[in-house]
Design a protein around this motif. Structure first.
Motif, PDB file in Angstrom:
ATOM      1  N   SER A 282     -21.607  35.912 -39.637  1.00  0.00           N
ATOM      2  CA  SER A 282     -23.002  36.351 -39.016  1.00  0.00           C
ATOM      3  C   SER A 282     -22.027  37.308 -37.817  1.00  0.00           C
ATOM      4  CB  SER A 282     -23.916  35.772 -38.490  1.00  0.00           C
ATOM      5  OG  SER A 282     -24.592  36.412 -37.581  1.00  0.00           O
ATOM      6  N   ASP A 283     -22.538  37.947 -37.839  1.00  0.00           N
ATOM      7  CA  ASP A 283     -21.630  39.123 -36.577  1.00  0.00           C
ATOM      8  C   ASP A 283     -22.844  39.254 -35.007  1.00  0.00           C
ATOM      9  OD1 ASP A 283     -19.283  40.856 -37.413  1.00  0.00           O
ATOM     10  OD2 ASP A 283     -20.365  42.218 -38.771  1.00  0.00           O
ATOM     11  N   TYR A 284     -24.046  38.973 -35.692  1.00  0.00           N
ATOM     12  CA  TYR A 284     -24.828  38.379 -34.593  1.00  0.00           C
ATOM     13  C   TYR A 284     -24.581  36.974 -33.486  1.00  0.00           C
ATOM     14  CZ  TYR A 284     -28.191  42.108 -35.892  1.00  0.00           C
ATOM     15  OH  TYR A 284     -28.397  42.795 -37.427  1.00  0.00           O
ATOM     16  N   LEU A 285     -23.680  36.038 -34.571  1.00  0.00           N
ATOM     17  CA  LEU A 285     -23.547  35.099 -33.622  1.00  0.00           C
ATOM     18  C   LEU A 285     -22.375  35.403 -33.088  1.00  0.00           C
ATOM     19  CD1 LEU A 285     -24.120  32.047 -36.490  1.00  0.00           C
ATOM     20  CD2 LEU A 285     -25.182  32.794 -34.354  1.00  0.00           C
ATOM     21  N   ARG A 286     -21.327  35.842 -33.688  1.00  0.00           N
ATOM     22  CA  ARG A 286     -19.790  36.057 -32.894  1.00  0.00           C
ATOM     23  C   ARG A 286     -19.562  37.035 -31.812  1.00  0.00           C
ATOM     24  NH1 ARG A 286     -18.113  38.809 -37.290  1.00  0.00           N
ATOM     25  NH2 ARG A 286     -17.197  37.212 -38.176  1.00  0.00           N
ATOM     26  N   ILE A 287     -20.792  38.419 -31.452  1.00  0.00           N
ATOM     27  CA  ILE A 287     -21.364  37.976 -30.163  1.00  0.00           C
ATOM     28  C   ILE A 287     -21.973  37.880 -29.412  1.00  0.00           C
ATOM     29  CG2 ILE A 287     -22.643  40.867 -29.215  1.00  0.00           C
ATOM     30  CD1 ILE A 287     -22.676  42.216 -32.426  1.00  0.00           C
ATOM     31  N   ILE A 288     -22.935  37.169 -30.202  1.00  0.00           N
ATOM     32  CA  ILE A 288     -23.358  35.909 -28.787  1.00  0.00           C
ATOM     33  C   ILE A 288     -22.291  35.790 -27.683  1.00  0.00           C
ATOM     34  CG2 ILE A 288     -24.627  34.490 -28.332  1.00  0.00           C
ATOM     35  CD1 ILE A 288     -26.682  35.753 -30.862  1.00  0.00           C
ATOM     36  N   ASN A 289     -21.160  34.715 -29.092  1.00  0.00           N
ATOM     37  CA  ASN A 289     -20.754  33.769 -28.533  1.00  0.00           C
ATOM     38  C   ASN A 289     -19.609  34.257 -27.362  1.00  0.00           C
ATOM     39  OD1 ASN A 289     -19.004  31.297 -28.921  1.00  0.00           O
ATOM     40  ND2 ASN A 289     -17.375  32.803 -29.552  1.00  0.00           N
ATOM     41  N   LEU A 290     -18.422  35.802 -28.658  1.00  0.00           N
ATOM     42  CA  LEU A 290     -17.837  36.268 -27.135  1.00  0.00           C
ATOM     43  C   LEU A 290     -18.744  36.939 -26.851  1.00  0.00           C
ATOM     44  CD1 LEU A 290     -15.948  38.039 -30.025  1.00  0.00           C
ATOM     45  CD2 LEU A 290     -14.889  36.363 -29.109  1.00  0.00           C
ATOM     46  N   ALA A 291     -19.579  37.574 -26.222  1.00  0.00           N
ATOM     47  CA  ALA A 291     -20.240  37.803 -24.593  1.00  0.00           C
ATOM     48  C   ALA A 291     -19.766  36.188 -23.594  1.00  0.00           C
ATOM     49  CB  ALA A 291     -21.541  37.871 -24.979  1.00  0.00           C
ATOM     50  N   LYS A 292     -20.452  35.126 -24.103  1.00  0.00           N
ATOM     51  CA  LYS A 292     -20.141  34.267 -23.031  1.00  0.00           C
ATOM     52  C   LYS A 292     -18.849  33.744 -23.221  1.00  0.00           C
ATOM     53  CE  LYS A 292     -23.072  29.918 -24.061  1.00  0.00           C
ATOM     54  NZ  LYS A 292     -23.830  28.906 -24.284  1.00  0.00           N
ATOM     55  N   LEU A 293     -18.157  33.322 -23.683  1.00  0.00           N
ATOM     56  CA  LEU A 293     -16.560  33.157 -24.050  1.00  0.00           C
ATOM     57  C   LEU A 293     -15.909  34.304 -22.235  1.00  0.00           C
ATOM     58  CD1 LEU A 293     -15.423  32.249 -27.514  1.00  0.00           C
ATOM     59  CD2 LEU A 293     -15.420  31.154 -25.420  1.00  0.00           C
ATOM     60  N   ARG A 294     -16.906  35.631 -23.112  1.00  0.00           N
ATOM     61  CA  ARG A 294     -15.797  36.713 -21.746  1.00  0.00           C
ATOM     62  C   ARG A 294     -16.466  37.071 -20.640  1.00  0.00           C
ATOM     63  NH1 ARG A 294     -14.803  40.718 -27.085  1.00  0.00           N
ATOM     64  NH2 ARG A 294     -12.615  40.233 -27.732  1.00  0.00           N
ATOM     65  N   ASN A 295     -17.596  36.079 -20.389  1.00  0.00           N
ATOM     66  CA  ASN A 295     -18.575  35.831 -18.841  1.00  0.00           C
ATOM     67  C   ASN A 295     -18.419  37.912 -18.893  1.00  0.00           C
ATOM     68  OD1 ASN A 295     -20.117  35.172 -16.749  1.00  0.00           O
ATOM     69  ND2 ASN A 295     -17.938  34.976 -15.860  1.00  0.00           N
ATOM     70  N   ILE A 296     -19.408  38.177 -19.666  1.00  0.00           N
ATOM     71  CA  ILE A 296     -19.727  39.742 -19.950  1.00  0.00           C
ATOM     72  C   ILE A 296     -21.442  39.602 -20.224  1.00  0.00           C
ATOM     73  CG2 ILE A 296     -17.392  40.851 -20.083  1.00  0.00           C
ATOM     74  CD1 ILE A 296     -17.960  41.478 -22.629  1.00  0.00           C
ATOM     75  N   SER A 297     -21.944  40.851 -20.473  1.00  0.00           N
ATOM     76  CA  SER A 297     -23.058  41.141 -21.270  1.00  0.00           C
ATOM     77  C   SER A 297     -23.740  41.046 -22.272  1.00  0.00           C
ATOM     78  CB  SER A 297     -23.953  42.010 -20.268  1.00  0.00           C
ATOM     79  OG  SER A 297     -23.630  43.029 -20.639  1.00  0.00           O
ATOM     80  N   LEU A 298     -24.406  40.963 -22.952  1.00  0.00           N
ATOM     81  CA  LEU A 298     -24.636  40.949 -24.587  1.00  0.00           C
ATOM     82  C   LEU A 298     -24.667  42.119 -24.653  1.00  0.00           C
ATOM     83  CD1 LEU A 298     -25.186  38.856 -26.798  1.00  0.00           C
ATOM     84  CD2 LEU A 298     -27.736  39.444 -27.105  1.00  0.00           C
ATOM     85  N   ASP A 299     -25.009  42.984 -24.432  1.00  0.00           N
ATOM     86  CA  ASP A 299     -25.016  44.727 -24.965  1.00  0.00           C
ATOM     87  C   ASP A 299     -23.428  45.173 -24.340  1.00  0.00           C
ATOM     88  OD1 ASP A 299     -25.140  44.222 -21.181  1.00  0.00           O
ATOM     89  OD2 ASP A 299     -25.583  46.074 -21.852  1.00  0.00           O
ATOM     90  N   LYS A 300     -22.799  44.582 -22.919  1.00  0.00           N
ATOM     91  CA  LYS A 300     -21.551  45.161 -22.878  1.00  0.00           C
ATOM     92  C   LYS A 300     -20.226  44.904 -24.564  1.00  0.00           C
ATOM     93  CE  LYS A 300     -17.780  45.910 -20.023  1.00  0.00           C
ATOM     94  NZ  LYS A 300     -17.012  44.714 -18.176  1.00  0.00           N
ATOM     95  N   GLN A 301     -20.974  43.436 -24.413  1.00  0.00           N
ATOM     96  CA  GLN A 301     -19.991  42.946 -26.083  1.00  0.00           C
ATOM     97  C   GLN A 301     -20.613  43.499 -26.950  1.00  0.00           C
ATOM     98  OE1 GLN A 301     -17.038  40.481 -25.957  1.00  0.00           O
ATOM     99  NE2 GLN A 301     -16.979  41.506 -28.442  1.00  0.00           N
ATOM    100  N   PHE A 302     -21.448  43.774 -27.304  1.00  0.00           N
ATOM    101  CA  PHE A 302     -22.043  45.131 -28.043  1.00  0.00           C
ATOM    102  C   PHE A 302     -21.467  46.817 -28.149  1.00  0.00           C
ATOM    103  CE2 PHE A 302     -24.830  47.998 -29.636  1.00  0.00           C
ATOM    104  CZ  PHE A 302     -25.751  47.911 -30.956  1.00  0.00           C
ATOM    105  N   ASN A 303     -21.385  47.009 -27.452  1.00  0.00           N
ATOM    106  CA  ASN A 303     -20.803  48.449 -26.618  1.00  0.00           C
ATOM    107  C   ASN A 303     -19.218  48.648 -27.007  1.00  0.00           C
ATOM    108  OD1 ASN A 303     -23.703  49.120 -27.145  1.00  0.00           O
ATOM    109  ND2 ASN A 303     -23.501  49.278 -24.254  1.00  0.00           N
ATOM    110  N   LEU A 304     -18.464  46.770 -27.381  1.00  0.00           N
ATOM    111  CA  LEU A 304     -17.085  47.132 -27.678  1.00  0.00           C
ATOM    112  C   LEU A 304     -16.687  47.532 -29.217  1.00  0.00           C
ATOM    113  CD1 LEU A 304     -16.093  43.723 -25.728  1.00  0.00           C
ATOM    114  CD2 LEU A 304     -15.165  46.299 -25.437  1.00  0.00           C
TER     115      LEU A 304
END
Length: 500
Positions: free
Chosen positions: A116-138
């Motif tokens: 699931s790309d949705y779960l992956r983005i949520i998890n990466l944002a948390k791991l990297r200590n960045i906002s959800l929208d910033k991780q999405f925009n990567l």
């Protein structure tokens, strides 16, 4: 004081750390020594060595573990409160969105694997200590992801955890780092494979070493291959302290060292290092196809970029009668071979234990064995073929190839082919198929490295070549003697090795 141990492949990072552990344990209470590794296997290796050297028990070394295990222990978390795959599936059903998720692996690395790309983005944002929208925009995901839907899923996930009093591995790390009372005070702390830590884990280790007299941080930025899972190699590259470079490899021969240095020279951001190969030459061979490699003897590791690429290799190995194991497939050949040997011994008059008899019976259908009668057999008993025939439903006494009628003809022919080749079927397979990611830390006499890239991986390589450069560097440096590079089937979707 903080010491940074930088070790290229085979130079003995873990060995160096374990020697330092021994030095400290001579004058330091064991519970004042912390040893944290990326995998449970590495942490247990350090613990075992310390126990043997200093006659200590496992309880004497409470802080030889992974970071996630440390957080779990110090926070007093109950296993029933940890998010599992079934919880993600349940949430997915509730919000009508498939949330496929594989449980964290047994090594307690904390790697989060999901389709699931949705779960992956949520998890990466948390791991990297960045906002959800910033991780999405990567734009690191390769499928269509709707931002509004992503936000809804993230909110529903948080609500679900609150409703059922659940915590995931990332929550553990965050809570540990914020809790001053949870962080132990050490005389010395060791962190192995530090290049694979996420930013969240780096924050945790900093919180630990800030309360510690001495610290040793070991790793190799050139082998940082888990950025896709949140690893933050830049945090390792920018570490300051006393540098302890390891320069002599005990694994890599000269010709493979030359290849490795060419690959790693392509990386734009890295710690410069000079290291030496073994004095042996080794060999480098380029093959047009996997089928061209002579794998009739020796120990082998066959490495591909992506899991599905391994499946196509199995038919070649089976046709040639070579004994192999696919890291991602359950293998029955060793089990069948053991059953066949036991059956042959049984026919020659040897008594077999219940477990041996039970294994043999798995490969016989009702025509050859009324297995319902096995229920009357005690679990610690031994029996011969006459007893099995008269009392326990066995109806046949012929060679294993014909007796094992509940085993496919293809599998039986494969066993026969391996026997003709003299394969040691009572031992572990001598050919091991794996992805490069899954074999990190391993080594074999011979390595066959496939250079094919999937469509998505090739797109990622064009955007960020450093990730693939590091990965193929790790793949090439698994060999102790001979490296075999296999040309790609599609030259437009391949890792470039033509100048090697």
């Amino acid at each position: 004081m903080k010491t940074i141990v930088v070790g290229p492949p085979g130079t003995g990072k873990t060995w160096t750390l374990l020697n330092k552990v021994e030095e400290y344990l001579k004058n330091t209470d064991p519970d004042k020594v912390g040893y944290f590794a990326f995998t449970k296997k590495a942490a247990n290796e350090a613990k075992s060595r310390a126990m043997d050297k200093f006659n200590l028990s496992e309880d004497d070394l409470p802080y030889f573990r992974t970071l996630h295990s440390l957080a779990f222990r110090r926070l007093g978390i109950n296993k029933n409160n940890v998010m599992q795959s079934r919880h993600y599936e349940d949430l997915g059903r509730q919000i009508n969105v498939p949330l496929d998720y594989n449980d964290y692996d047994d090594e307690e690395t904390g790697l989060f694997t999901t389709k699931s790309d949705y779960l992956r983005i949520i998890n990466l944002a948390k791991l990297r200590n960045i906002s959800l929208d910033k991780q999405f925009n990567l734009q690191e995901h390769n499928q269509d992801v709707e931002y509004d839907k992503l936000v809804i899923i993230a909110n529903e996930l948080n609500n679900y955890k609150k409703q059922y009093d659940l915590i995931d591995f990332n929550d553990m790390i965050l809570e540990f780092t914020k809790s001053d009372t949870a962080i132990p005070k050490f005389e010395v702390v060791f962190v192995d494979e530090a290049q694979d830590l996420s930013l969240m884990q780096w924050d945790m280790t900093k919180a630990i070493w800030n309360k510690t007299t001495d610290s040793f941080i070991a790793g190799d930025d050139d082998q940082a291959i888990f950025r896709w899972a949140g690893a933050d190699v830049d945090s390792f590259i920018t570490q300051t302290g006393k540098l302890l470079p390891l320069i002599q490899s005990r694994r890599i021969p000269k010709k493979v060292h030359d290849v490795a240095m060419k690959i790693i020279g392509r990386i734009s951001n890295r710690i410069p290092k000079n290291w030496l190969p073994r004095t042996v030459e080794g060999s480098l061979t380029i093959h047009n196809a996997f089928e061209d490699i002579d794998m009739s003897s020796g120990q082998w590791m066959v490495l591909a970029r992506t899991k599905y690429m391994l499946d196509a290799l199995e038919e070649t190995l089976r046709t040639k009668g070579f004994y192999y194991e696919n890291r991602f497939q359950k293998s029955y050949e060793k089990d069948i071979q053991e059953a066949a040997i036991d059956w042959e011994h049984l026919r020659k008059g040897q008594l077999l234990h219940y477990k041996q008899i039970e294994k043999i019976s798995k490969y016989m259908g009702p025509t050859h064995w009324e297995k319902i009668k096995l229920k009357g057999m005690t679990k610690d008993s031994f029996h011969g073929i006459d007893k099995l025939t008269t009392d326990f439903g066995l109806k046949i006494n012929t060679e294993w190839f014909n007796a094992f009628d509940d085993c496919t003809m293809e599998r039986k022919e494969y066993i026969r082919a391996m026997r003709r080749n003299g394969e040691a079927l009572n031992k572990d397979p001598r050919i091991y198929l794996s992805t490069i990611h899954s074999v990190k830390g391993g080594e074999r006499q011979n390595v066959a490295l496939l250079t094919d890239l999937s469509h998505n991986t090739h797109k990622s390589y064009e955007k960020n070549p450093d990730d693939e450069n590091r990965l193929f560097y790790v793949g090439a440096t698994r060999t102790k003697e001979n490296l075999h590079i296999v040309q790609p089937k599609d030259e437009y979707k391949a890792y470039p090795m033509e100048d090697m």
